[in-house]
Structure formats: structure tokens, C-alpha cells
Design a protein around this motif. Structure first.
Motif, PDB file in Angstrom:
ATOM      1  N   VAL A 278       0.812  -1.221   0.000  1.00 57.73           N
ATOM      2  CA  VAL A 278       0.000   0.000   0.000  1.00 57.73           C
ATOM      3  C   VAL A 278       0.845   1.271   0.000  1.00 57.73           C
ATOM      4  O   VAL A 278       0.451   2.277  -0.610  1.00 57.73           O
ATOM      5  CB  VAL A 278      -0.978   0.019   1.197  1.00 57.73           C
ATOM      6  N   ALA A 279       1.994   1.254   0.666  1.00 54.09           N
ATOM      7  CA  ALA A 279       2.816   2.458   0.730  1.00 54.09           C
ATOM      8  C   ALA A 279       3.293   2.881  -0.646  1.00 54.09           C
ATOM      9  O   ALA A 279       3.572   4.065  -0.886  1.00 54.09           O
ATOM     10  CB  ALA A 279       4.015   2.231   1.650  1.00 54.09           C
ATOM     11  N   ARG A 280       3.356   1.943  -1.569  1.00 55.94           N
ATOM     12  CA  ARG A 280       3.851   2.238  -2.906  1.00 55.94           C
ATOM     13  C   ARG A 280       2.736   2.353  -3.939  1.00 55.94           C
ATOM     14  O   ARG A 280       3.010   2.587  -5.116  1.00 55.94           O
ATOM     15  CB  ARG A 280       4.865   1.163  -3.320  1.00 55.94           C
ATOM     16  N   SER A 281       1.496   2.216  -3.497  1.00 58.86           N
ATOM     17  CA  SER A 281       0.379   2.281  -4.446  1.00 58.86           C
ATOM     18  C   SER A 281      -0.769   3.121  -3.895  1.00 58.86           C
ATOM     19  O   SER A 281      -0.866   4.316  -4.200  1.00 58.86           O
ATOM     20  CB  SER A 281      -0.092   0.866  -4.806  1.00 58.86           C
ATOM     21  N   TYR A 282      -1.623   2.540  -3.048  1.00 61.72           N
ATOM     22  CA  TYR A 282      -2.817   3.248  -2.600  1.00 61.72           C
ATOM     23  C   TYR A 282      -2.533   4.364  -1.596  1.00 61.72           C
ATOM     24  O   TYR A 282      -3.430   5.154  -1.292  1.00 61.72           O
ATOM     25  CB  TYR A 282      -3.838   2.256  -2.042  1.00 61.72           C
ATOM     26  N   LEU A 283      -1.302   4.439  -1.094  1.00 57.17           N
ATOM     27  CA  LEU A 283      -0.887   5.568  -0.262  1.00 57.17           C
ATOM     28  C   LEU A 283       0.126   6.456  -0.978  1.00 57.17           C
ATOM     29  O   LEU A 283       0.690   7.371  -0.371  1.00 57.17           O
ATOM     30  CB  LEU A 283      -0.287   5.062   1.060  1.00 57.17           C
ATOM     31  N   ASN A 284       0.330   6.201  -2.261  1.00 53.57           N
ATOM     32  CA  ASN A 284       1.314   6.945  -3.040  1.00 53.57           C
ATOM     33  C   ASN A 284       0.669   8.224  -3.585  1.00 53.57           C
ATOM     34  O   ASN A 284       0.144   8.263  -4.708  1.00 53.57           O
ATOM     35  CB  ASN A 284       1.830   6.065  -4.182  1.00 53.57           C
ATOM     36  N   ILE A 285       0.687   9.275  -2.775  1.00 48.36           N
ATOM     37  CA  ILE A 285      -0.031  10.499  -3.120  1.00 48.36           C
ATOM     38  C   ILE A 285       0.445  11.106  -4.445  1.00 48.36           C
ATOM     39  O   ILE A 285      -0.389  11.490  -5.280  1.00 48.36           O
ATOM     40  CB  ILE A 285       0.051  11.510  -1.969  1.00 48.36           C
ATOM     41  N   PRO A 286       1.749  11.229  -4.697  1.00 47.35           N
ATOM     42  CA  PRO A 286       2.161  11.816  -5.984  1.00 47.35           C
ATOM     43  C   PRO A 286       1.602  11.060  -7.188  1.00 47.35           C
ATOM     44  O   PRO A 286       1.151  11.693  -8.162  1.00 47.35           O
ATOM     45  CB  PRO A 286       3.694  11.732  -5.924  1.00 47.35           C
ATOM     46  N   ASN A 287       1.623   9.729  -7.137  1.00 46.71           N
ATOM     47  CA  ASN A 287       1.116   8.967  -8.276  1.00 46.71           C
ATOM     48  C   ASN A 287      -0.393   9.110  -8.427  1.00 46.71           C
ATOM     49  O   ASN A 287      -0.924   9.164  -9.549  1.00 46.71           O
ATOM     50  CB  ASN A 287       1.486   7.491  -8.122  1.00 46.71           C
ATOM     51  N   ILE A 288      -1.102   9.166  -7.304  1.00 49.88           N
ATOM     52  CA  ILE A 288      -2.561   9.301  -7.361  1.00 49.88           C
ATOM     53  C   ILE A 288      -2.944  10.669  -7.918  1.00 49.88           C
ATOM     54  O   ILE A 288      -3.823  10.773  -8.796  1.00 49.88           O
ATOM     55  CB  ILE A 288      -3.172   9.074  -5.966  1.00 49.88           C
ATOM     56  N   ILE A 289      -2.313  11.709  -7.428  1.00 52.82           N
ATOM     57  CA  ILE A 289      -2.609  13.057  -7.934  1.00 52.82           C
ATOM     58  C   ILE A 289      -2.240  13.155  -9.416  1.00 52.82           C
ATOM     59  O   ILE A 289      -2.977  13.762 -10.220  1.00 52.82           O
ATOM     60  CB  ILE A 289      -1.855  14.118  -7.120  1.00 52.82           C
ATOM     61  N   SER A 290      -1.131  12.542  -9.807  1.00 49.78           N
ATOM     62  CA  SER A 290      -0.733  12.554 -11.224  1.00 49.78           C
ATOM     63  C   SER A 290      -1.784  11.893 -12.092  1.00 49.78           C
ATOM     64  O   SER A 290      -2.120  12.396 -13.184  1.00 49.78           O
ATOM     65  CB  SER A 290       0.614  11.847 -11.397  1.00 49.78           C
ATOM     66  N   ALA A 291      -2.351  10.762 -11.608  1.00 49.99           N
ATOM     67  CA  ALA A 291      -3.398  10.076 -12.375  1.00 49.99           C
ATOM     68  C   ALA A 291      -4.618  10.969 -12.536  1.00 49.99           C
ATOM     69  O   ALA A 291      -5.247  11.010 -13.612  1.00 49.99           O
ATOM     70  CB  ALA A 291      -3.778   8.761 -11.680  1.00 49.99           C
ATOM     71  N   ALA A 292      -4.969  11.696 -11.483  1.00 49.76           N
ATOM     72  CA  ALA A 292      -6.122  12.590 -11.558  1.00 49.76           C
ATOM     73  C   ALA A 292      -5.880  13.729 -12.542  1.00 49.76           C
ATOM     74  O   ALA A 292      -6.773  14.098 -13.324  1.00 49.76           O
ATOM     75  CB  ALA A 292      -6.438  13.150 -10.165  1.00 49.76           C
ATOM     76  N   MET A 293      -4.674  14.274 -12.543  1.00 49.50           N
ATOM     77  CA  MET A 293      -4.380  15.407 -13.413  1.00 49.50           C
ATOM     78  C   MET A 293      -4.283  14.964 -14.879  1.00 49.50           C
ATOM     79  O   MET A 293      -4.815  15.628 -15.773  1.00 49.50           O
ATOM     80  CB  MET A 293      -3.071  16.064 -12.978  1.00 49.50           C
ATOM     81  N   ILE A 294      -3.598  13.849 -15.103  1.00 54.45           N
ATOM     82  CA  ILE A 294      -3.433  13.354 -16.478  1.00 54.45           C
ATOM     83  C   ILE A 294      -4.779  13.037 -17.110  1.00 54.45           C
ATOM     84  O   ILE A 294      -5.013  13.294 -18.306  1.00 54.45           O
ATOM     85  CB  ILE A 294      -2.523  12.109 -16.487  1.00 54.45           C
TER      86      ILE A 294
END
Length: 451
Positions: free
Chosen positions: A56-72
Motif C-alpha cells: 500500500v505504501a507504494r500504491s494506494y498511499l502513493n499520493i504523488p502517483n494518485i494526484i498525477s493520475a487525476a491530473m493526467i
């Protein structure tokens, strides 16, 4: 209304949010870990992005990647579901900094209510009854002073806690040092926050929570209460129901009124849950969950309100479309959590491939799940596979319907809680209603003693 929502979660709640969005005409973006690539929430979303490997620390808690997915993907909002980042104020702030609406309360409110000691102080100032206890204690010595003042037994609790983690009951003074160190270490490992506080341990109370909705225009309503007293020794809930059985109508009204008062006191908006300990005629505020609850379906089924849709509407700026006078419960609903766990071995979680999956159907049955035959149960996440919910005109009819539903359920490939929940439903004490949180641990102790 939003155009596109990123769902920052997985499993059944991600699928639940996806359905609500689509019924509102809102496009969805799923995120997933490499372990969840074949999950149903990924298949049913309009778009999906992998945000990291299984842990989870590298996926569902990975804030930079989640925000990037939302922006892209061009999202204008994020729904966090429950767990993971749902009550992370920093995540909500970062979302806002990127022009994304966080579907939940304001970060300042998440912060205040997420810190259990701060939440209790705010509630005391608002005249809401709280369990006797302390603010943050910095050491075992401070914890001992508080415990001696309020009297043993006491409960050590992590201020950032949840799900029973960072919590230890202490009956005698000599138990305190070990319990404090253990609870603090668990809190630090689970929440990166080892701060602790102490409160009086109320012996065998009922755990009753009140669902609230509040909009940005001053509208606040409650949608009744849920009884969540059937809890494992780890304090994790297993069976929930609404309305709470064997509850005095005056006490019920007091719980509802207190929840609305508390909601207004913190300037809360969106869906939230006030949790209380009830012992006799005494009511004590325990905490506020600033998110949708796992057990929200039992409230939806008796009130006829889609809570997830209301979350989305409120976050988009809409007013509540109803008042308190419009809300009336009908019937009784019970939810059983089907977990990949072994009740005969301290609820040890299981991982593996589900070879057979058959869920129940028919009148009055709702199943929220993300699994299917052939699905993998990864070792990285919460063990819940599904929620089976039964609704009937009376509590007894709901129980009978749930028993029939569990008889129809077949899940093979991993151990589950299905048979154990059937045993609970058949127990005369559960059938009578009004049990406390100590009931299930006592039942487990009796089962072990007879082996």
C-alpha cells in the motif's frame, strides 16, 4: 455536478463509488496496484491507472502517483472511499492545491476529528458527553497519573488510531508499561504517529454510531443509528445492524440530537459518522469518522438514501434535497462482513485464489463485493471480500433472511467468516438483541474452552 471523478481506493468501495458516479452521469477513473490489475473496480471504470506495486505504501498511499493520475486524466474531483487516504488531511490539501475537489470534509475538520484527543476536547467544549480521560500523554508516567486519577481499568488509545490498532486495555497498574510500549509501537507502525491518550474503560458498552449528512449551506440531518457491537477482540466490526435493537426511544432520540449538535459544533460537511459508547442510560462520544463507513448500506436500505451519491452532490455544492422531517426508517437491516480469515485461528487473514464464488440473491438481499471465481486475494490489503446485507420488515425477518443468504453463499479457495457469522446469528443472546462489545470475545473464549 462534476465531470470526472478519480476513485482513490480499491475493492468493493471503489466499485460502489463507481456505480454511484455513473448513475449521476459522472465519468470515473480507477487507480490500481499491480496486484489488483484484474479487479472489478478496474474493469468497470471509464479509465484506469496503475499507481504502483502491491504494497500500500507504494500504491494506494502513493499520493504523488494518485494526484498525477487525476491530473493526467482530467478529473475535477477525488473520492477517497474509506481507509487508505480517506481521513488524511494532507491528501485533501494537496488535492485542493491541484484544483481537485476532495469529496469529504475540509482538511481542517479532518485534522481536528482525526486527532482523537483533540476531537474529544472539541466535543467537551460543545457540551457533548465524553469518556473520562486525558489529552495527549507524553510518557508512561503521565499515563499512570491519569489512570490513577480516573481509576482502573483504562484504555490506552492512539490519537491517530482506527480499526482497533494502537489500543490496549489495562486492568492493573503493573500492566501499564508493557501495554503502553506495545500500543505506542503499533500506532507508530500503523499511522506514523505514536501519540497516546488514556480514557476510562467502560466495561461491555454497546457501540452505537449515528450517520449524519451536512451540506455547505447549513443543512444538517441524521439518518438514524447503527449498532456495531459485534466486534472481534481486535475491535474490528463483524456484523452491523440498523436500527439498534432494544434501545430506549428516549436514549435513541438523545443520540440523534447529540450527533447533530456535534456535527454543527465542528462545522462539518459531507457524510460523517459519530461513534458512541452506550452503557445503561449513559452516552459517551468516542470519535467521529470523517468519511463513508463500511457499514453504510444498512442505513441506505432502511432510509432509502444513497449516501455515496449524497457525498458527491454535497461536494459539488448542492444543498441537501430533504430535511429531517422527510427521513423515516422502514424495516430492519443487518450486514455481515465476509472476510478472508480463519475464525478458528484468531482470525488469521488468508490469501490465495478463489476457486468458487457464489453469492446469494432474492428479495431483500444486497451484496457489495469485488471478487469472483478465479480472483486472487492479495496479501497486502484488508481481508474483506464482500458485505452481505439483508433487510426485512422486522429484525427477526432480517435475521432469517440473512441466514438464508449465508446458506446460499459458497466461497472456496480461502478460509472465510461465513460459517462463523451463521453461528453468531443463531446464538440466543444475539437473537435477543442489546449485546455489548464484550459479547463476541466471550463467545470466542467459550468456543476455545469447549475444544
Amino acid at each position: 455536478m462534476f465531470r470526472k471523478v478519480l476513485i482513490a481506493n480499491r475493492g468493493e468501495i471503489a466499485l460502489r463509488i463507481n456505480r454511484a458516479c455513473h448513475e449521476l452521469g459522472v465519468a470515473t477513473v480507477a487507480i490500481f496496484s499491480e496486484a489488483d490489475r484484474q479487479s472489478l473496480h478496474v474493469r468497470h471504470a471509464d479509465e484506469a491507472f496503475c499507481v504502483g506495486p502491491g504494497p500500500v505504501a507504494r500504491s494506494y498511499l502513493n499520493i504523488p502517483n494518485i494526484i498525477s493520475a487525476a491530473m493526467i486524466s482530467g478529473c475535477d474531483a477525488i473520492h477517497p472511499g474509506y481507509g487508505f487516504l480517506a481521513e488524511n488531511a494532507r491528501f485533501a490539501e494537496i488535492a485542493a492545491d491541484h484544483g481537485l475537489t476532495f469529496i469529504g470534509p475540509r482538511p481542517s475538520v479532518i485534522n481536528a476529528m482525526g486527532d482523537k484527543a483533540t476531537a474529544k476536547r472539541i466535543m467537551r467544549e460543545a457540551g457533548v458527553p465524553t469518556t473520562p480521560g486525558s489529552d495527549i500523554v507524553a510518557s508512561v508516567e503521565e499515563a499512570r497519573e491519569v489512570a490513577e486519577r480516573i481509576g482502573f481499568p483504562v484504555l490506552l488509545k492512539a490519537t491517530a488510531g482506527g480499526g482497533g490498532k494502537g489500543m490496549r486495555a489495562v486492568s492493573e497498574p503493573e500492566e501499564l508499561p508493557t501495554a503502553f510500549a506495545t500500543a505506542q509501537a503499533e500506532a507508530e507502525a500503523s499511522f506514523k504517529d505514536g501519540r497516546m491518550y488514556v480514557e476510562k474503560l467502560i466495561l461491555n458498552p454497546r457501540h452505537i454510531e449515528v450517520q449524519v449528512l451536512a451540506d455547505e449551506h447549513g443543512g444538517v440531518v441524521h439518518l438514524g443509528e447503527r449498532d456495531c457491537s459485534v466486534q472481534k477482540p481486535s475491535h474490528q466490526k463483524l456484523i452491523e445492524e440498523a436500527p439498534a435493537p432494544e434501545l430506549d426511544h428516549v436514549l435513541r432520540a438523545r443520540l440523534h440530537e447529540t450527533a447533530v449538535t456535534a456535527t454543527r459544533a465542528v462545522g462539518y460537511t459531507n457524510a460523517g459518522t459519530l461513534e458512541f459508547l452506550v452503557s445503561g442510560d449513559d452516552v459517551y462520544f468516542m470519535e467521529m469518522n470523517t468519511r463513508i463507513q463500511v457499514e453504510h448500506p444498512v442505513t441506505e436500505l432502511i432510509y432509502g438514501v444513497d449516501l455515496v451519491k449524497e457525498q458527491i452532490r454535497i461536494a459539488s455544492g448542492e444543498s441537501l434535497g430533504f430535511s429531517q422531517d422527510d427521513l423515516h426508517p422502514h424495516g430492519h437491516a443487518i450486514e455481515v462482513r465476509v472476510n478472508a480469515e480463519d475464525p478458528n485461528h484468531n482470525f488469521a487473514p488468508a490469501a490465495g485464489t478463489l476457486t468458487t464464488v457464489v453469492f446469494p440473491g432474492g428479495p431483500g438481499i444486497r451484496v457489495d463485493t469485488h471478487v469472483y471465481g478465479g480472483a486472487m486475494v492479495p496479501p497486502f490489503y484488508d481481508s474483506m471480500l464482500a458485505k452481505i446485507v439483508a433487510v426485512g420488515r422486522t429484525r427477526e425477518s432480517a435475521i432469517l433472511r440473512m441466514e438464508r443468504a449465508l446458506d446460499e453463499t459458497r466461497i472456496e479457495g480461502v478460509n472465510t467468516t461465513v460459517d462463523f457469522c451463521r453461528e453468531i446469528l443463531a446464538d440466543p443472546e444475539f437473537r435477543a438483541g442489546g449485546i455489548g462489545v464484550a459479547w463476541l470475545p466471550a463467545l470466542l473464549a467459550r468456543r476455545v474452552a469447549t475444544v
